[in-house]
Write a protein that holds these residues in place. Structure first.
Motif, short mmCIF file in Angstrom:
data_model
loop_
_atom_site.label_atom_id
_atom_site.label_comp_id
_atom_site.label_asym_id
_atom_site.label_seq_id
_atom_site.Cartn_x
_atom_site.Cartn_y
_atom_site.Cartn_z
N THR A 293 31.78 7.21 130.08
CA THR A 293 33.14 6.67 130.19
C THR A 293 33.26 5.81 131.44
N ASN B 20 37.31 0.95 123.00
CA ASN B 20 38.01 1.57 121.87
C ASN B 20 39.50 1.61 122.20
N THR C 274 42.08 8.39 114.31
CA THR C 274 40.93 8.83 115.10
C THR C 274 41.30 9.82 116.17
N TYR D 245 31.88 11.37 121.37
CA TYR D 245 30.88 10.30 121.32
C TYR D 245 29.78 10.57 120.29
N TYR E 115 31.18 4.42 115.66
CA TYR E 115 30.40 3.21 115.94
C TYR E 115 30.21 2.36 114.69
N VAL F 289 36.76 13.07 124.24
CA VAL F 289 36.19 11.88 123.61
C VAL F 289 34.95 12.30 122.85
N TRP G 142 31.39 -1.01 125.79
CA TRP G 142 32.14 -0.86 124.54
C TRP G 142 33.61 -0.59 124.89
N SER H 211 42.48 2.43 115.04
CA SER H 211 41.70 2.06 116.22
C SER H 211 40.97 0.75 116.01
N ILE I 65 37.41 -0.86 117.64
CA ILE I 65 36.26 -0.59 118.49
C ILE I 65 35.35 -1.81 118.46
N ILE J 13 34.95 8.43 118.33
CA ILE J 13 34.36 7.10 118.38
C ILE J 13 33.50 6.89 117.14
#
Length: 386
Positions: free
Chosen positions: A275, A298, A9, A247, A39, A245, A296, A307, A309, A37
């Motif tokens: 964040t 990660n 990732t 998102y 989800y 990051v 959340w 990763s 999450i 990320i």
């Protein structure tokens, strides 16, 4: 275990990044890591013990000093470890940096509040250097020996500061003024060299947990509320983009919201990923963020490229025993979380801890039985293993 993991990732891409620096844009061309990320791969009913080794450290912090006087730490905002001692600071408690040993016993405090020589009006942060400790006060930095002996005080001017971090050739300060730039860089004599990240809107200058941290290479990493790029402070001229990051469609777009009515802007912010904190060791990156009213996490492994999450609400926390625990610092490969004593004691259950070996269960049981629920926090240190 593998069902909780996704593939690589973090990608390295060549990117042109524009940052606002003292009223002008600088274009920087560099290799920028991305943390994506995903989800859709979020783990459900994940046991915390599934992703850490059995080398779990549990340290209940003492409630009394060497003279038997009681003190209370509501939280821990800064954690540093040196030679087996923990240097801790609670800005919202009595605001005095304290030192504890590895058993959690109080060793000493650094300085004290007051107007006298070697005292601070309002300590807001501290930095542990090679041979001394520096404490940030209102317009000053106080220096102490590691044993707490006062050395000197130095003043700075031209900005207000709520946090700071020592650089190789100067300092990085987080601005405390309501409408000033958020990041100030000074030389070693505390002369202002440059300022970055204009105020623009109140949500951008919100106080964050640990806006300045260091990675395994001792780079100072800066992050800002509602900014999905983290920056490395490698020089005094400008911060360099360090980690993006990704998102996805939940990324914040503050610059698009500027000029909107406050209620519109706050509504958009509430729907975007924000964040919360970021810590990094040589082996792992730990990112926490808020989304849709939930926290959340990660965790990325530099070793395997995998990763984990998960939402906090989907985590079975059989390690810190506190669903509201949060990460406060890293030493080597050990990540330290803060657990409230009331939660730690109330949530102790041998059934919850059945994944651990008997020795670990008995250790936590002994701590839980003797824990003061109105006392100071419990430190829980873990090493990840994926």
């Amino acid at each position: 275990m593998k069902k909780f993991l996704i593939g690589t990732t973090v990608l390295v891409v060549l990117i042109n990044v524009f940052i606002s620096c003292s009223g002008k844009d600088l274009e920087i061309n560099l290799n920028l890591s991305e943390l994506i990320i995903d989800y859709s791969s979020a783990a459900k009913n994940l046991h915390f013990s599934d992703i850490v080794t059995e080398e779990i450290v549990v340290i209940p912090l003492s409630n009394t000093d060497v003279e038997g006087n009681y003190f209370y730490m509501t939280s821990i905002d800064v954690l540093e470890k040196r030679d087996g001692n923990f240097f801790l600071f609670d800005i919202f408690g009595d605001g005095e940096p304290r030192v504890f040993d590895e058993s959690g016993s109080f060793v000493r405090k650094i300085g004290s509040r007051g107007n006298g020589l070697g005292q601070y009006l309002q300590a807001m942060d501290f930095g542990l250097l090679e041979d001394k400790i520096e404490v940030l006060d209102v317009g000053k930095i106080h220096s102490y020996e590691l044993d707490g002996t006062f050395v000197s005080s130095r003043k700075f001017s031209g900005f207000m500061a709520s946090r700071f971090h020592k650089l190789d050739n100067g300092y990085a300060f987080i601005g405390a003024g309501p409408h000033e730039n958020n990041l100030h860089l000074t030389d070693s004599s505390l002369n202002l060299v440059s300022s970055h990240f204009p105020y623009l809107a109140r949500p951008l200058n919100a106080m964050l947990l640990n806006p300045l941290s260091t990675n395994a290479n001792n780079q100072v990493i800066y992050r800002r509320s509602l900014n999905d790029t983290l920056f490395a402070v490698n020089n005094l001229d400008y911060p360099e983009p360090y980690l993006k990051v990704q998102y996805g469609n939940r990324a914040p777009n503050v610059y698009e919201w500027l000029g909107e009515k406050d209620e519109v802007m706050m509504s958009e912010i509430a729907k975007s990923a924000n964040t919360l904190y970021f810590f990094e060791s040589e082996g792992y990156r730990f990112l926490s963020f808020f989304l849709d009213g939930e926290k959340w996490n990660n965790i990325y492994s530099n070793y395997t490229g995998e990763s984990v999450i998960f939402k906090n609400s989907d985590l079975i926390d059989d390690v810190t025993l506190d669903p509201s625990s949060y990460l406060i610092g890293v030493s080597g490969e050990t990540f330290y979380f803060l657990s409230k004593p009331e939660s730690f004691k109330q949530n102790f259950s041998e059934n919850l801890l059945q994944k651990h070996h008997d020795k670990h269960i008995q250790k936590i049981k002994g701590i839980s039985e003797n824990l003061d629920i109105e006392g100071n926090p419990v430190l829980v240190g873990v090493k990840f293993n994926f």
